[in-house]
Design a protein around this motif. Structure first.
Motif, mmCIF file in Angstrom:
data_model
loop_
_atom_site.group_PDB
_atom_site.id
_atom_site.type_symbol
_atom_site.label_atom_id
_atom_site.label_comp_id
_atom_site.label_asym_id
_atom_site.label_seq_id
_atom_site.Cartn_x
_atom_site.Cartn_y
_atom_site.Cartn_z
ATOM 1 N N LYS A 266 0.891 -1.217 -0.088
ATOM 2 C CA LYS A 266 -0.167 0.168 -0.433
ATOM 3 C C LYS A 266 0.953 1.342 0.089
ATOM 4 O O LYS A 266 1.797 1.260 0.809
ATOM 5 N N HIS A 296 10.178 -4.562 3.625
ATOM 6 C CA HIS A 296 9.214 -3.957 4.754
ATOM 7 C C HIS A 296 9.548 -2.290 4.777
ATOM 8 O O HIS A 296 10.328 -1.823 4.982
ATOM 9 N N GLY A 297 8.267 -1.728 4.745
ATOM 10 C CA GLY A 297 8.110 -0.298 4.951
ATOM 11 C C GLY A 297 8.705 0.623 3.717
ATOM 12 O O GLY A 297 8.517 1.820 3.657
ATOM 13 N N LYS A 298 9.091 -0.014 2.468
ATOM 14 C CA LYS A 298 9.618 0.864 1.422
ATOM 15 C C LYS A 298 9.598 0.145 0.195
ATOM 16 O O LYS A 298 9.925 -0.927 -0.011
ATOM 17 N N GLY A 317 6.494 2.936 1.889
ATOM 18 C CA GLY A 317 5.256 2.162 1.588
ATOM 19 C C GLY A 317 4.990 1.061 2.590
ATOM 20 O O GLY A 317 5.808 0.682 3.446
ATOM 21 N N GLU A 318 3.660 0.835 2.722
ATOM 22 C CA GLU A 318 3.269 -0.307 3.849
ATOM 23 C C GLU A 318 3.453 -1.816 3.152
ATOM 24 O O GLU A 318 2.704 -2.086 2.106
ATOM 25 N N TYR A 319 4.306 -2.584 3.807
ATOM 26 C CA TYR A 319 4.543 -3.858 3.134
ATOM 27 C C TYR A 319 5.112 -4.698 4.167
ATOM 28 O O TYR A 319 6.136 -4.416 4.638
ATOM 29 N N THR A 320 4.437 -5.858 4.415
ATOM 30 C CA THR A 320 4.987 -6.903 5.377
ATOM 31 C C THR A 320 5.343 -8.156 4.960
ATOM 32 O O THR A 320 5.939 -9.002 5.708
ATOM 33 N N THR A 344 -4.639 6.106 -1.265
ATOM 34 C CA THR A 344 -3.522 5.143 -1.320
ATOM 35 C C THR A 344 -3.893 4.225 -2.433
ATOM 36 O O THR A 344 -4.959 4.043 -2.898
ATOM 37 N N GLU A 346 -3.327 0.118 -4.102
ATOM 38 C CA GLU A 346 -2.658 -1.175 -3.469
ATOM 39 C C GLU A 346 -2.182 -1.778 -4.718
ATOM 40 O O GLU A 346 -2.794 -1.853 -5.623
#
Lengths: 375, 336
Positions: A266, A296-298, A317-320, A344, A346
């Protein structure tokens, strides 16, 4: 040869001619196709009609009709004359003996005409399916899909927007519009309007889409859509656009829409888009490839060009999920990101070789699929 | 107007139509001037008038292709503005007025666009290729693609004056309609009917000029070929020792305004030689056949490559000289 006599306000004439003459091809080897058909009716209306053999635009305007009749004259000439006549003036159109007199104030023009029988008119017969769509919905359908329409003539069945109805498990009956060029796909889904049930699948040609979009700029309220397997007609207030369809089978595009992509990124579409645009500056014209390393996070965007050096940029960015590297054609990615209006976007990823699903969220009517590139 | 020699083709076409077994591609084959393109146009007028929006019913008990000249569809065809009709032919150069050497692949592709969109006014899409002999190689291949996978309700008419030379793959996709040369007797009586004021001499010379092709007779009817014709007769019988006839012809036919006479002459020269060859036998006939072959080659390359006109006329005149002597000579040989 027909006679006809009517008086019209210059502004009304100019505006309507502006609409109809835009379908007239500039370089025309067939004289009659350069002409606009003018049909004056006893009820005080005039129809102006132009065609390029694939589509036709008819505009109905109010006029003082003295002698009802029909004639054709050069669309371009009449438009240019109307454009140069004095603002607020009245224009007399009077046809007799294969000439048409255009008179306004002290100006007089005598234009050659061609017989109405030479002018091809798509009959306004019954089209089996009829429904209404808000002009805004049609605008959305067109704007969100038209960039993905293929221009490759050999794949003519992709040279338009595919319209079809379906029963969605979650959303109920829907109307879907899809366009693809094999590299990317855009689809808009809206609730099925009343009257669209059972409609044949149709592919609306690119040129019709472009003309419709122009007309939509000046209209609000509802647009009446009528169609059969061979024709489509849009009625927007005073203007009626009728077009042939593409005679082909649109591929089953649902196969390319991924359903199991479990890696979700996201990201802020604006920051993402600007980043892609910046690093793509040095990408080679031919491939326009940009690499995304998602962690993670980018997202780290990068381009390596043998001629132009390297570029990279990090966008939060939001990423896990597990990190992944994937490449896209920057132009195609930017085209899609330009459609996103919210905060946002996706990106549903699977792996470097699988199609990626892009959307604003599952509530948004628009959905995009982008094929990756090897980088 | 009656259509001399069309009867069999018309019947075959109508049988297919009435029986609902319409083939999608028709090859109209036969020598030039028999009205093959006119037949294609008549058939197109017939087809495009069927199942149009105005008259929704299709007539499956048709007995003639006539009667559609004034239909709404025909007006559009004649104006070049029927959305379901295309005619492919060599294009005229806007500046020089001369015809292109061939039908280009771009023309074929543009016409194929007709096949990728639905129909709007008529139910049938109709494409006439006049002639398929004029297609450049890439154009023929592009056409072949459309012939192999034609969309429904699409009918092609391919006119060919030399169908043996077409791609076999194109020929095999088409149903053949043969147009045959009209016999001199039938031609003469038809000309008398068509031109009631013409004298017996005029009919006789037109019949000779037509060589079995009505269109050729009609074409020569108005052009001023009388003097050319007389010169050619003399050339054949008396020869041209001082080249005065040959010079006169090359000069007059290469003038700018004489294009029509020049083209007529290009057709006439091989025709006269073949007539002479047929009248002869033995060695004279063989020589005349050689000359005829040479004349045909010169005439057809004159159209394709447009070399110097005066020179072309000169060469053809040389071939035409003394042809009747050769025919006579061969008879002496045969007698001796």
């Amino acid at each position: 040869m027909g006679s006809m006599k009517a008086t019209i306000e210059r502004a009304t004439l100019l505006k309507s001619l502006g609409h109809v003459q835009s379908v007239v091809e500039r370089r025309n080897t067939i004289p009659i196709l350069s002409n606009v058909l003018i049909e004056a009716h006893a009820d005080g209306s005039i129809k102006l009609m132009a065609t390029d053999l694939d589509l036709q635009v008819v505009e109905t305007i109010a006029a003082q009709v003295e002698t009802p009749g029909t004639i054709t004259v050069s669309a371009h000439l009449l438009f240019e004359i109307a454009r140069k006549l004095k603002e607020g003036s009245q224009v007399l159109l009077s046809a007799a003996d294969s000439k048409m007199l255009v008179q306004s104030g002290q100006s007089r023009f005598n234009l050659p005409t061609l017989p109405r029988d030479d002018f091809p008119v798509i009959a306004e017969g019954d089209l089996g399916t009829n429904f209404e769509l808000p002009a805004q919905t049609l605008v959305q359908i067109i704007d969100r899909t038209k960039f993905a329409i293929s221009t490759e003539e050999t794949r003519y069945y992709l040279n338009g927007i595919f319209l079809h109805v379906a029963d969605d498990d979650s959303a109920g009956p829907v109307l879907k519009a899809a366009a693809t060029d094999g590299h990317r796909l855009a689809r808009v889904t809206v609730p099925r309007p009343d009257g669209a049930e059972g409609m044949p699948d149709v592919i609306v040609p690119r040129k019709c889409v472009a003309e419709l979009r122009k007309l939509l700029d000046e209209s609000d309220g509802n647009v009446e859509v009528s169609l059969s397997a061979s024709k489509i007609r849009f009625t927007l207030g005073h203007a009626i656009l009728t077009s042939k369809l593409i005679d082909g089978t649109f591929p089953d595009y649902n196969r390319v829409i991924p359903t199991g992509n479990d890696k979700l990124l996201k990201i802020d579409p604006k920051a993402f888009m600007e980043g892609v645009d910046r690093v793509a500056t040095i990408a080679s014209e031919k491939t326009r490839a940009v690499k995304m390393a998602v962690d993670h996070g980018k997202v780290t965007l990068s381009v390596t060009s043998p001629e132009n050096g390297t570029a990279s940029e990090e966008v939060p960015g939001e990423y896990t999920s597990d990190s992944i590297e994937i490449g896209f054609n920057a132009r195609y990615l930017l085209d899609i990101l330009a459609q996103i209006e919210g905060d946002t976007v996706e990106l549903h990823l699977a792996d470097a070789a699988a199609p990626t699903l892009i959307r604003e969220g599952d509530k948004n009517p628009a959905l995009y699929v982008l094929m990756p590139m090897r980088v | 107007m009656t259509w001399l020699g069309h009867e069999a083709a018309e019947q075959a076409f109508l049988d297919a139509w009435n029986g609902g077994r319409m083939h999608h591609a028709w090859l109209l084959a036969g020598p030039k001037g028999l009205g093959k393109a006119a037949f294609a146009l008549r058939a197109a007028r017939f087809l495009l008038a069927q199942g149009s929006a105005a008259a929704d019913a299709e007539d499956r008990t048709a007995t003639t292709l006539e009667g559609f000249d004034d239909s709404a569809a025909s007006h559009l065809i004649d104006a070049g503005a029927h959305p379901e009709f295309k005619r492919l032919e060599r294009l005229e150069n806007e500046k020089t007025g001369s015809l292109a050497r061939s039908i280009s692949v771009d023309q074929v592709r543009a016409a194929s666009a007709l096949l990728t969109s639905t129909t709007s006014i008529s139910r049938y899409r109709t494409i006439i290729v006049d002639s398929a002999d004029d297609l450049e190689a890439a154009g023929a291949n592009a056409l072949l693609k459309s012939l192999e996978e034609p969309p429904a309700n699409t009918i092609f008419f391919l006119v060919s004056h030399n169908s043996g030379r077409l791609l076999p793959t194109i020929r095999s996709r088409c149903r053949l309609l043969n147009f045959r040369a009209i016999g001199d007797d039938v031609m003469a009586s038809w000309l008398r009917e068509t031109m009631p004021d013409a004298g017996a001499d005029a009919i006789a010379s037109l019949t000779a000029l037509a060589g079995g092709a009505p269109a050729r007779a009609l074409r020569f009817r108005d052009s001023d070929l009388a003097s050319v014709w007389r010169d050619l007769e003399r050339l054949g019988e008396q020869g041209d020792a001082d080249l005065s006839i040959t010079t006169r012809l090359s000069q007059s036919l290469s003038l700018k305004g004489a294009n029509e006479s020049y083209e007529a002459f290009l057709e006439l020269a091989p025709t006269l030689l073949s007539r002479a060859a047929r009248a002869a036998d033995g060695r004279g006939a063989a020589l005349l056949v050689d000359r005829w072959r040479e004349a045909s080659r010169i005439a057809s390359s004159a159209i394709a490559t447009s070399p110097d006109k005066a020179l072309t006329v000169f060469e053809l005149c040389r071939l035409l000289t003394h042809r009747s002597d050769m025919a006579a000579l061969s008879n002496q040989f045969a007698a001796g």
